[in-house]
Design a protein around this motif. Structure first.
Motif, PDB file in Angstrom:
ATOM      1  N   LEU A 101       0.831  -1.199   0.000  1.00 65.64           N
ATOM      2  CA  LEU A 101       0.000   0.000   0.000  1.00 65.64           C
ATOM      3  C   LEU A 101       0.867   1.250   0.000  1.00 65.64           C
ATOM      4  CD1 LEU A 101      -2.761  -1.023   2.583  1.00 65.64           C
ATOM      5  CD2 LEU A 101      -2.983  -0.869   0.102  1.00 65.64           C
ATOM      6  N   ARG A 102       1.942   1.223   0.777  1.00 64.65           N
ATOM      7  CA  ARG A 102       2.822   2.386   0.825  1.00 64.65           C
ATOM      8  C   ARG A 102       3.544   2.571  -0.509  1.00 64.65           C
ATOM      9  NH1 ARG A 102       4.691   5.551   4.844  1.00 64.65           N
ATOM     10  NH2 ARG A 102       6.665   6.649   4.494  1.00 64.65           N
ATOM     11  N   ARG A 117       2.362   1.809  -3.492  1.00 66.19           N
ATOM     12  CA  ARG A 117       1.415   2.416  -4.422  1.00 66.19           C
ATOM     13  C   ARG A 117       1.219   3.892  -4.105  1.00 66.19           C
ATOM     14  NH1 ARG A 117      -1.304  -2.672  -3.911  1.00 66.19           N
ATOM     15  NH2 ARG A 117      -2.713  -1.836  -2.343  1.00 66.19           N
ATOM     16  N   ALA A 118       1.187   4.226  -2.808  1.00 68.15           N
ATOM     17  CA  ALA A 118       1.048   5.634  -2.418  1.00 68.15           C
ATOM     18  C   ALA A 118       2.252   6.439  -2.887  1.00 68.15           C
ATOM     19  CB  ALA A 118       0.885   5.740  -0.901  1.00 68.15           C
ATOM     20  N   THR A 155       1.980   6.955  -6.622  1.00 67.27           N
ATOM     21  CA  THR A 155       0.983   7.992  -6.900  1.00 67.27           C
ATOM     22  C   THR A 155       1.545   9.374  -6.602  1.00 67.27           C
ATOM     23  OG1 THR A 155      -0.798   6.457  -6.322  1.00 67.27           O
ATOM     24  CG2 THR A 155      -1.346   8.791  -6.344  1.00 67.27           C
ATOM     25  N   ASP A 172      -4.690  12.406  -2.651  1.00 68.50           N
ATOM     26  CA  ASP A 172      -4.878  10.977  -2.387  1.00 68.50           C
ATOM     27  C   ASP A 172      -3.586  10.355  -1.855  1.00 68.50           C
ATOM     28  OD1 ASP A 172      -6.508   8.427  -2.748  1.00 68.50           O
ATOM     29  OD2 ASP A 172      -4.762   7.985  -4.013  1.00 68.50           O
ATOM     30  N   LYS A 183      -2.970  11.438   1.718  1.00 68.62           N
ATOM     31  CA  LYS A 183      -3.919  10.742   2.595  1.00 68.62           C
ATOM     32  C   LYS A 183      -3.479   9.313   2.859  1.00 68.62           C
ATOM     33  CE  LYS A 183      -8.807   9.516   3.029  1.00 68.62           C
ATOM     34  NZ  LYS A 183     -10.147   9.589   2.381  1.00 68.62           N
ATOM     35  N   ARG A 184      -3.019   8.630   1.797  1.00 70.70           N
ATOM     36  CA  ARG A 184      -2.566   7.249   1.955  1.00 70.70           C
ATOM     37  C   ARG A 184      -1.328   7.174   2.858  1.00 70.70           C
ATOM     38  NH1 ARG A 184      -4.029   3.301  -2.036  1.00 70.70           N
ATOM     39  NH2 ARG A 184      -5.592   4.080  -3.499  1.00 70.70           N
ATOM     40  N   ASP A 222      -2.090   7.685   6.516  1.00 76.39           N
ATOM     41  CA  ASP A 222      -2.996   6.699   7.102  1.00 76.39           C
ATOM     42  C   ASP A 222      -2.183   5.654   7.876  1.00 76.39           C
ATOM     43  OD1 ASP A 222      -4.950   4.937   7.763  1.00 76.39           O
ATOM     44  OD2 ASP A 222      -5.699   4.620   5.730  1.00 76.39           O
ATOM     45  N   THR A 240      -1.953   2.275   6.141  1.00 76.39           N
ATOM     46  CA  THR A 240      -0.990   2.219   5.038  1.00 76.39           C
ATOM     47  C   THR A 240       0.428   2.080   5.570  1.00 76.39           C
ATOM     48  OG1 THR A 240      -2.432   3.606   3.681  1.00 76.39           O
ATOM     49  CG2 THR A 240      -0.133   3.435   3.009  1.00 76.39           C
ATOM     50  N   SER A 288       3.192  -1.240   4.988  1.00 75.12           N
ATOM     51  CA  SER A 288       4.273  -0.948   4.053  1.00 75.12           C
ATOM     52  C   SER A 288       5.360  -1.998   4.141  1.00 75.12           C
ATOM     53  CB  SER A 288       4.848   0.432   4.357  1.00 75.12           C
ATOM     54  OG  SER A 288       5.360   0.469   5.660  1.00 75.12           O
TER      55      SER A 288
END
Length: 280
Positions: free
Chosen positions: A7-8, A10-11, A14, A266, A269-270, A273, A276, A280
């Motif tokens: 998740l981290r 992908r953040a 992004t 976004d 925010k990720r 969080d 997230t 990671s």
């Protein structure tokens, strides 16, 4: 075993995309006089509504002005208005939200009722009314947008303060003799500021749309100022004649700019969080 794309991760990806798009816009803002091939405000009646070509990459508009040059210079205007408006709203809304969340008194209630009154109107309608009263100038548009965004930041901070003010660590600070000012700014604000920081990027995108929308209906900046919404409004009148380029390119500029700040919001925010960070 960790997943291939956490998740981290992908953040972070992004965030890189958002920063790259933001860097492109900053380059256009700083180097507009160098990059723009023509003047953004000089009309040429002999080159009215020319289609895209090697000489005019984005074509010309109904006044004979180069659309590419106007799109480049409009980046300055739209981001100047949007960033200024959000910065003012953040600087004013955060302290207000902190005080009305910490102090439960008549003044706090009155401020909330004022915010309710402002937010009871459609944002676009009250924006048009205020700009019409104040005048169609760049700074007036920025001030109007700031007034509309102040309640948003204040409410975000107030909600966080209300959830923090009765926590044990605040009670410990009170028992240790800390003043209200120290409690608010040293203990509560650092723990309440994250939602407002995330909202900054999203609000800039909203401000870009509102700025373009106000100009589109004739309530924003005036000609010949290069502004995306104003360019779309002038180009839309020619689309029925098959002149698609006059409205298309400034419209794409709006989409890219708003998308940039949506992506950044976004990503922030990720990354902020806890879920997230934990995965990671």
């Amino acid at each position: 075993m960790k997943p291939l794309f956490s998740l981290r991760g992908r953040a972070n990806a992004t965030l890189i995309v958002g920063l790259a798009l933001l860097a492109l816009q900053i380059v256009l803002i700083v180097f507009a006089p160098v990059i723009a091939p023509h003047s953004p405000i000089d009309a040429d009646p002999s080159n009215i509504l020319k289609p895209p070509s090697w000489h005019y990459w984005f074509g010309t508009d109904v006044s004979g002005m180069d659309i590419l040059s106007r799109v480049i210079y409009a980046t300055r205007i739209n981001l100047l208005i949007s960033v200024t408006a959000v910065a003012i709203a953040f600087a004013i809304g955060v302290p207000i939200g902190l005080f009305i969340g910490y102090y439960r008194n008549l003044l706090s209630t009155l401020v909330m009722r004022v915010f309710d009154f402002i937010q009871s109107f459609p944002v676009f309608v009250i924006g048009m009314a205020l700009v019409s009263v104040m005048g169609q100038e760049i700074w007036n548009v920025a001030i109007v947008l700031a007034v509309l965004f102040i309640p948003m930041f204040a409410r975000l901070i107030r909600a966080e303060v209300l959830s923090l003010r009765d926590r044990p660590f605040i009670s410990a600070a009170v028992c240790s003799g800390a003043t209200d000012t120290a409690i608010m700014f040293r203990h509560i604000l650092p723990n309440a500021i994250t939602p407002a920081i995330v909202q900054i990027s999203i609000s800039i995108g909203m401000a870009i749309l509102l700025t373009a929308g106000l100009s589109f209906v004739g309530a924003g900046v005036r000609m010949p100022t290069p502004e995306w919404g104003l360019m779309v409004a002038n180009g839309a009148q020619q689309m029925i004649l098959g002149v698609w380029w006059a409205a298309l390119f400034p419209g794409l500029a709006i989409i890219v700019s708003v998308l940039t700040f949506a992506i950044l919001g976004d990503a922030v925010k990720r990354l902020s969080d806890p879920v997230t960070r934990g995965k990671s």
